[in-house]
Design an enzyme around this catalytic site. Sequence first.
Site, PDB file in Angstrom:
ATOM      1  N   GLY A  76      -6.697   0.524  -3.799  1.00 24.54           N
ATOM      2  CA  GLY A  76      -7.720   0.725  -2.772  1.00 24.54           C
ATOM      3  C   GLY A  76      -7.108   0.850  -1.384  1.00 24.54           C
ATOM      4  N   THR A  77      -6.067   0.084  -1.129  1.00 18.99           N
ATOM      5  CA  THR A  77      -5.423   0.112   0.193  1.00 18.99           C
ATOM      6  C   THR A  77      -4.865   1.503   0.487  1.00 18.99           C
ATOM      7  OG1 THR A  77      -4.855  -2.227  -0.032  1.00 18.99           O
ATOM      8  CG2 THR A  77      -3.604  -0.964   1.605  1.00 18.99           C
ATOM      9  N   GLN A 182     -15.705  -2.766  -3.433  1.00 18.52           N
ATOM     10  CA  GLN A 182     -16.465  -3.861  -4.061  1.00 18.52           C
ATOM     11  C   GLN A 182     -17.757  -3.388  -4.741  1.00 18.52           C
ATOM     12  OE1 GLN A 182     -15.631  -6.929  -4.575  1.00 18.52           O
ATOM     13  NE2 GLN A 182     -13.787  -7.061  -3.302  1.00 18.52           N
ATOM     14  N   SER A 202     -11.057   0.861  -6.238  1.00 14.05           N
ATOM     15  CA  SER A 202      -9.864   0.188  -6.760  1.00 14.05           C
ATOM     16  C   SER A 202     -10.145  -0.323  -8.166  1.00 14.05           C
ATOM     17  CB  SER A 202      -9.516  -0.990  -5.850  1.00 14.05           C
ATOM     18  OG  SER A 202      -8.499  -1.761  -6.435  1.00 14.05           O
ATOM     19  N   HIS A 204      -8.898  -2.679 -10.112  1.00 10.64           N
ATOM     20  CA  HIS A 204      -8.927  -4.090 -10.537  1.00 10.64           C
ATOM     21  C   HIS A 204     -10.185  -4.835 -10.106  1.00 10.64           C
ATOM     22  CE1 HIS A 204      -7.448  -6.371  -6.831  1.00 10.64           C
ATOM     23  NE2 HIS A 204      -7.179  -5.136  -6.462  1.00 10.64           N
ATOM     24  N   THR A 240       4.208  11.054 -10.071  1.00 14.35           N
ATOM     25  CA  THR A 240       3.755  11.211 -11.467  1.00 14.35           C
ATOM     26  C   THR A 240       2.562  10.299 -11.734  1.00 14.35           C
ATOM     27  OG1 THR A 240       6.009  11.755 -12.085  1.00 14.35           O
ATOM     28  CG2 THR A 240       4.533  11.092 -13.881  1.00 14.35           C
ATOM     29  N   CYS A 328      -4.946 -16.909   4.976  1.00 15.32           N
ATOM     30  CA  CYS A 328      -3.774 -17.717   5.320  1.00 15.32           C
ATOM     31  C   CYS A 328      -2.743 -16.821   5.996  1.00 15.32           C
ATOM     32  CB  CYS A 328      -3.185 -18.323   4.059  1.00 15.32           C
ATOM     33  SG  CYS A 328      -1.994 -19.594   4.407  1.00 15.32           S
TER      34      CYS A 328
HETATM   35  N1  PLP Z   1     -11.166  -2.962   0.302  1.00  8.08           N
HETATM   36  C1  PLP Z   1     -11.874  -4.033  -0.108  1.00  8.08           C
HETATM   37  C2  PLP Z   1     -13.284  -4.200   0.374  1.00  8.08           C
HETATM   38  C3  PLP Z   1     -11.310  -4.974  -0.971  1.00  8.08           C
HETATM   39  O1  PLP Z   1     -12.023  -6.028  -1.358  1.00  8.08           O
HETATM   40  C4  PLP Z   1      -9.969  -4.771  -1.398  1.00  8.08           C
HETATM   41  C5  PLP Z   1      -9.301  -5.770  -2.267  1.00  8.08           C
HETATM   42  O2  PLP Z   1      -9.486  -6.966  -2.113  1.00  8.08           O
HETATM   43  C6  PLP Z   1      -9.276  -3.633  -0.956  1.00  8.08           C
HETATM   44  C7  PLP Z   1      -9.908  -2.754  -0.107  1.00  8.08           C
HETATM   45  C8  PLP Z   1      -7.870  -3.351  -1.368  1.00  8.08           C
HETATM   46  O3  PLP Z   1      -7.781  -2.912  -2.704  1.00  8.08           O
HETATM   47  P1  PLP Z   1      -6.390  -2.999  -3.462  1.00  8.08           P
HETATM   48  O4  PLP Z   1      -6.152  -4.425  -3.782  1.00  8.08           O
HETATM   49  O5  PLP Z   1      -6.571  -2.161  -4.702  1.00  8.08           O
HETATM   50  O6  PLP Z   1      -5.361  -2.429  -2.571  1.00  8.08           O
END
Ligand code: PLP
Length: 392
Positions: A76-77, A182, A202, A204, A240, A328
């Site tokens: 997601g990042t 989310q 994302s 996971h 890839t 943290c």
């Molecule tokens: N955006 C939101 C709202 C998230 O909750 C998260 C993960 O906690 C991310 C982005 C980042 O996703 P990833 O862990 O796949 O990089």
Amino acid sequence: MSAPVPRTVYLDNNATTAVAPEVFEAMVPFLTEHYGNPSSSYDLAKHSGAAVTQARERIAALIHCDPREIVFTSCGTESDNTAIWSALRTTGKKHIVTTQVEHSAIHHFGEALEHQGYSITWLPVRNDGTLDPAEVADAIHDDTAIVSAMWANNETGVLFPVEEIASICKKKGVLFHTDAVQVPGKVPIDLQKVGADFLALSGHKLHAPKGIGVLYIRQGTKYAPFLIGGSQERERRAGTENVPYIVGLGRAAELAAENLIDEQTLTRARRDRLENELARLIPGTHLNGHRTERLPNTSSLWFEGVEAEAILIGLNRHGIAASSGSACTTGSLAPSHVLTAMGLSPAQARSTIRLSLSHLTTDAEIDYALGVFPALIAELRAAMPKSLSPAR
Ligand code: PLP
């Protein structure tokens, strides 16, 4: 022989989710016999290529878009960073509009861009965590490259009015990105209704593995890739393809669609029971965020006179996994930027924990948590020096 480890009562599904057995099963052949590189031309590789195509179709079906609008990323990042980066590159503009409550994938990237000379408008939220779309309209100006506003907040579950924000951006001729990490499986995503130009997902967070993400790019949107190299993903993301994880995410997308009703009814009912009972059993319990404009699985609660970290340690002792609303940073506990933006004091933010359920959470687990919480909070409050305990 050591004692068997008891099953964790897992109430931290916004942090990550368990890989669904069906997802694991779908992935295994692509970690064993079907290992071909989808860019190669022999039959072994064609099998991988076909599986990637099928996964792309499954994800497109979940979010109601064309499969060609889906680009696979590593997380997601990466999707969030890429959307912003692309907008800055293609427009040549220097201003970004976003909110004070974004995930660090946008928040910290935005701060890094500020250091590089870009300007950012960080929009405030109301005390219930909601966003006034009029603020978005007012913040856009001639040098604005993109508006980035999350669909659902990871700490509180509060939903932003993304359909309205998208139409404001369209009217003003500005790109719109939404971090929807989310959202899938909890709230319907319909990109025919929500006119976003970019959207991040994302794996996971929807019962696929960590390390796979999606960037949706609306057809016709000018785009500049972040990773440059091979011609994978129609030259929009080099590298890839992670075939087994892409296959897993495709299967997870199908399951998310199937579980959506359960998540909105059964999971919501369990979350509400947990939340209401905690408020009834433990005086000085408060909900953070809008009561209804919220994901059905998330509860952000603050408990008067107790540190979240102490609660989490206590919960862990009882086999319950949850998280705090604090981040943290370099050894010191900074209060959550999301909660302080909503007007909570640093002390209230440090007394906040997040409970996030999934369709795998059972009634028995909720009963168990409700059995643990009251005594734990009472014990922690009793241990608190009188001089430090806040006035009720
Ligand atoms: N955006 C939101 C709202 C998230 O909750 C998260 C993960 O906690 C991310 C982005 C980042 O996703 P990833 O862990 O796949 O990089």
